[in-house]
Write a protein that holds these residues in place. Structure first.
Motif, PDB file in Angstrom:
ATOM      1  N   ALA A  38       0.847  -1.195   0.000  1.00  0.00           N
ATOM      2  CA  ALA A  38       0.000   0.000   0.000  1.00  0.00           C
ATOM      3  C   ALA A  38       0.883   1.245   0.000  1.00  0.00           C
ATOM      4  N   GLU A  39       0.497   2.245  -0.800  1.00  0.00           N
ATOM      5  CA  GLU A  39       1.277   3.474  -0.932  1.00  0.00           C
ATOM      6  C   GLU A  39       0.441   4.659  -0.481  1.00  0.00           C
ATOM      7  N   ALA A  40       0.977   5.438   0.455  1.00  0.00           N
ATOM      8  CA  ALA A  40       0.260   6.594   1.004  1.00  0.00           C
ATOM      9  C   ALA A  40       0.821   7.887   0.420  1.00  0.00           C
ATOM     10  N   TYR A  41      -0.089   8.841   0.179  1.00  0.00           N
ATOM     11  CA  TYR A  41       0.308  10.129  -0.406  1.00  0.00           C
ATOM     12  C   TYR A  41      -0.444  11.264   0.272  1.00  0.00           C
ATOM     13  N   ASP A  42       0.216  12.420   0.272  1.00  0.00           N
ATOM     14  CA  ASP A  42      -0.424  13.684   0.612  1.00  0.00           C
ATOM     15  C   ASP A  42      -0.340  14.534  -0.642  1.00  0.00           C
ATOM     16  N   ALA A  48       5.602   8.307   4.451  1.00  0.00           N
ATOM     17  CA  ALA A  48       6.452   7.206   4.902  1.00  0.00           C
ATOM     18  C   ALA A  48       5.652   5.946   5.188  1.00  0.00           C
ATOM     19  N   SER A  49       4.420   6.098   5.686  1.00  0.00           N
ATOM     20  CA  SER A  49       3.642   4.930   6.074  1.00  0.00           C
ATOM     21  C   SER A  49       2.157   5.201   5.890  1.00  0.00           C
ATOM     22  N   PRO A  50       1.379   4.173   5.514  1.00  0.00           N
ATOM     23  CA  PRO A  50      -0.075   4.354   5.427  1.00  0.00           C
ATOM     24  C   PRO A  50      -0.741   4.604   6.769  1.00  0.00           C
ATOM     25  N   GLU A  51      -0.049   4.297   7.860  1.00  0.00           N
ATOM     26  CA  GLU A  51      -0.666   4.447   9.186  1.00  0.00           C
ATOM     27  C   GLU A  51      -1.084   5.880   9.450  1.00  0.00           C
ATOM     28  N   GLU A  52      -0.316   6.827   8.924  1.00  0.00           N
ATOM     29  CA  GLU A  52      -0.651   8.237   9.137  1.00  0.00           C
ATOM     30  C   GLU A  52      -2.011   8.573   8.539  1.00  0.00           C
ATOM     31  N   VAL A  53      -2.315   7.988   7.387  1.00  0.00           N
ATOM     32  CA  VAL A  53      -3.589   8.245   6.736  1.00  0.00           C
ATOM     33  C   VAL A  53      -4.711   7.457   7.410  1.00  0.00           C
ATOM     34  N   VAL A  54      -4.438   6.200   7.738  1.00  0.00           N
ATOM     35  CA  VAL A  54      -5.454   5.361   8.381  1.00  0.00           C
ATOM     36  C   VAL A  54      -5.910   5.969   9.692  1.00  0.00           C
ATOM     37  N   GLY A 238      -6.817  15.676   0.763  1.00  0.00           N
ATOM     38  CA  GLY A 238      -5.819  15.357  -0.250  1.00  0.00           C
ATOM     39  C   GLY A 238      -4.952  14.173   0.100  1.00  0.00           C
ATOM     40  N   LYS A 239      -5.184  13.555   1.259  1.00  0.00           N
ATOM     41  CA  LYS A 239      -4.397  12.392   1.645  1.00  0.00           C
ATOM     42  C   LYS A 239      -5.139  11.118   1.255  1.00  0.00           C
ATOM     43  N   PHE A 240      -4.375  10.147   0.763  1.00  0.00           N
ATOM     44  CA  PHE A 240      -5.012   8.908   0.319  1.00  0.00           C
ATOM     45  C   PHE A 240      -3.992   7.778   0.323  1.00  0.00           C
ATOM     46  N   ILE A 241      -4.513   6.558   0.233  1.00  0.00           N
ATOM     47  CA  ILE A 241      -3.686   5.353   0.121  1.00  0.00           C
ATOM     48  C   ILE A 241      -4.155   4.599  -1.115  1.00  0.00           C
ATOM     49  N   ARG A 242      -3.243   4.317  -2.001  1.00  0.00           N
ATOM     50  CA  ARG A 242      -3.607   3.524  -3.172  1.00  0.00           C
ATOM     51  C   ARG A 242      -3.036   2.113  -3.034  1.00  0.00           C
ATOM     52  N   ASN A 243      -3.552   1.225  -3.850  1.00  0.00           N
ATOM     53  CA  ASN A 243      -3.199  -0.200  -3.767  1.00  0.00           C
ATOM     54  C   ASN A 243      -3.595  -0.800  -2.424  1.00  0.00           C
ATOM     55  N   VAL A 244      -4.725  -0.367  -1.899  1.00  0.00           N
ATOM     56  CA  VAL A 244      -5.264  -1.019  -0.699  1.00  0.00           C
ATOM     57  C   VAL A 244      -5.903  -2.338  -1.146  1.00  0.00           C
ATOM     58  N   VAL A 245      -5.470  -3.429  -0.532  1.00  0.00           N
ATOM     59  CA  VAL A 245      -5.935  -4.761  -0.924  1.00  0.00           C
ATOM     60  C   VAL A 245      -6.622  -5.413   0.260  1.00  0.00           C
ATOM     61  N   VAL A 246      -7.804  -5.973   0.007  1.00  0.00           N
ATOM     62  CA  VAL A 246      -8.548  -6.708   1.036  1.00  0.00           C
ATOM     63  C   VAL A 246      -8.885  -8.081   0.469  1.00  0.00           C
ATOM     64  N   ASP A 247      -8.396  -9.108   1.128  1.00  0.00           N
ATOM     65  CA  ASP A 247      -8.735 -10.488   0.777  1.00  0.00           C
ATOM     66  C   ASP A 247      -9.738 -11.006   1.796  1.00  0.00           C
ATOM     67  N   SER A 248     -10.851 -11.531   1.308  1.00  0.00           N
ATOM     68  CA  SER A 248     -11.876 -12.046   2.208  1.00  0.00           C
ATOM     69  C   SER A 248     -12.441 -13.333   1.635  1.00  0.00           C
ATOM     70  N   PRO A 249     -13.129 -14.133   2.471  1.00  0.00           N
ATOM     71  CA  PRO A 249     -13.748 -15.359   1.958  1.00  0.00           C
ATOM     72  C   PRO A 249     -14.643 -15.053   0.768  1.00  0.00           C
TER      73      PRO A 249
END
Length: 310
Positions: A38-42, A48-54, A238-249
């Motif tokens: 996952a890539e985070a942007y402002d 540096a990390s998606p945690e800031e956006v989450v 203006g902050k976002f995370i791209r390539n967020v992936v969720v795997d579920s049943p």
């Protein structure tokens, strides 16, 4: 090797939430590829990390999830063992009769912010459900006071008429905290695919399998996985995370039970005293084989409940 498989002894009615899929359906699924990072942007600036956006998505309604692919990706996981292996150290074929429960859980690549459950301490954990809770009591009291001649107590009696009601509201930690990212994903998933996102799927069935002497049986599962890829945005920042992936049943295909057999005469010889048979009849319980060991034969269940070599 394996003798002709015994017929299915009957499906056990143990909380079967999802029917087991036919093996052909599982075989057609593509292998599950590794999760991208996952890539985070402002804006245009990488973070540096998606945690800031989450962390900005803690409150519901502050973030939006948008699926970047309108087609749900269906994949098949690797074979995962279910329970311990059973080794037939007798001189005759042996039936292994077991009830198997498969529990498939969701994962994501942003530290469990979507697939995990909130904890009362404020973090996100993918395996623990918050059990602590808080209570809020609301008291409502109304009443009247009457002064008048109460004949049995005298002319200056004070009579109080009072009604009281206490209401307690319980707030569960897993529902009250950190719903932002998860809630925005659930809404986007339902809007995009008209289906309900499943965080956990549990299925259970009873199977019977015939094992030859000196063979080890290990039951496994081929799980169908739904992969959704998208962008998680913090509204109006203006902050976002791209390539967020969720795997579920899988929302369309459930898992298939797989039987793997391994030749293990070494185990039986180590348990058999010289010149004597194994002291304990029945199967010998052993730890599941480590991932990567190639079985001598693999069988999957057909739609009719029989076993077919895969």
């Amino acid at each position: 090797m394996l003798l002709p498989a015994a017929g299915l002894a009957g499906l056990a009615a143990l909380a079967v939430l999802v029917p087991l899929a036919a093996p052909a359906g599982a075989a057609e699924l593509a292998p599950l590829p590794p999760m991208p990072v996952a890539e985070a942007y402002d804006g245009d600036t990488p973070l540096a990390s998606p945690e800031e956006v989450v962390a900005l998505c803690d409150r519901p309604g502050t973030c939006t999830f948008r699926a970047t692919d309108r087609i749900v990706g269906l994949f098949g996981s690797a074979v995962a063992s279910i329970g311990n292996a059973a080794i037939n150290c007798t001189s005759d074929p042996m039936e292994i009769d077991r009830t198997l429960t498969v529990a498939s859980s969701s994962t994501d690549n942003i530290s469990g912010s979507i697939s995990g459950k909130a904890t009362v301490s404020g973090g996100v954990d993918t395996t623990v459900t918050a059990s602590a809770q808080g209570s809020l009591a609301n008291g409502v009291t109304d009443g009247t006071v009457q002064y008048g001649p109460n004949k049995d107590k005298g002319p200056t009696t004070q009579d109080k008429l009072q009604n009281g009601k206490d209401t307690t509201v319980t707030v569960a930690g897993s529902n009250a905290l950190h719903l932002g990212a998860k809630a925005s994903f659930e809404l986007a998933f339902q809007a995009s695919y008209s289906k309900q996102w499943q965080a956990t799927v549990r299925e259970s069935t009873r199977v019977v399998f015939t094992v030859s002497p000196n063979d080890e049986l290990q039951f496994g599962t081929l799980t169908a996985v739904t992969r959704v890829v998208g962008v998680l945005s913090v509204d109006h920042t203006g902050k976002f995370i791209r390539n967020v992936v969720v795997d579920s049943p899988s929302i369309a295909t459930a898992s298939s039970i797989v039987a793997q057999t391994f030749s293990r005469p070494d185990v039986c010889l180590s348990l058999r005293p010289p010149g004597r048979s194994v002291a304990r009849p029945g199967p010998v319980e052993a730890a599941p084989e480590p991932p990567g060991r190639v079985p001598d034969a693999t069988y999957v269940r057909t739609a009719e409940g029989t076993w077919s070599r895969w």
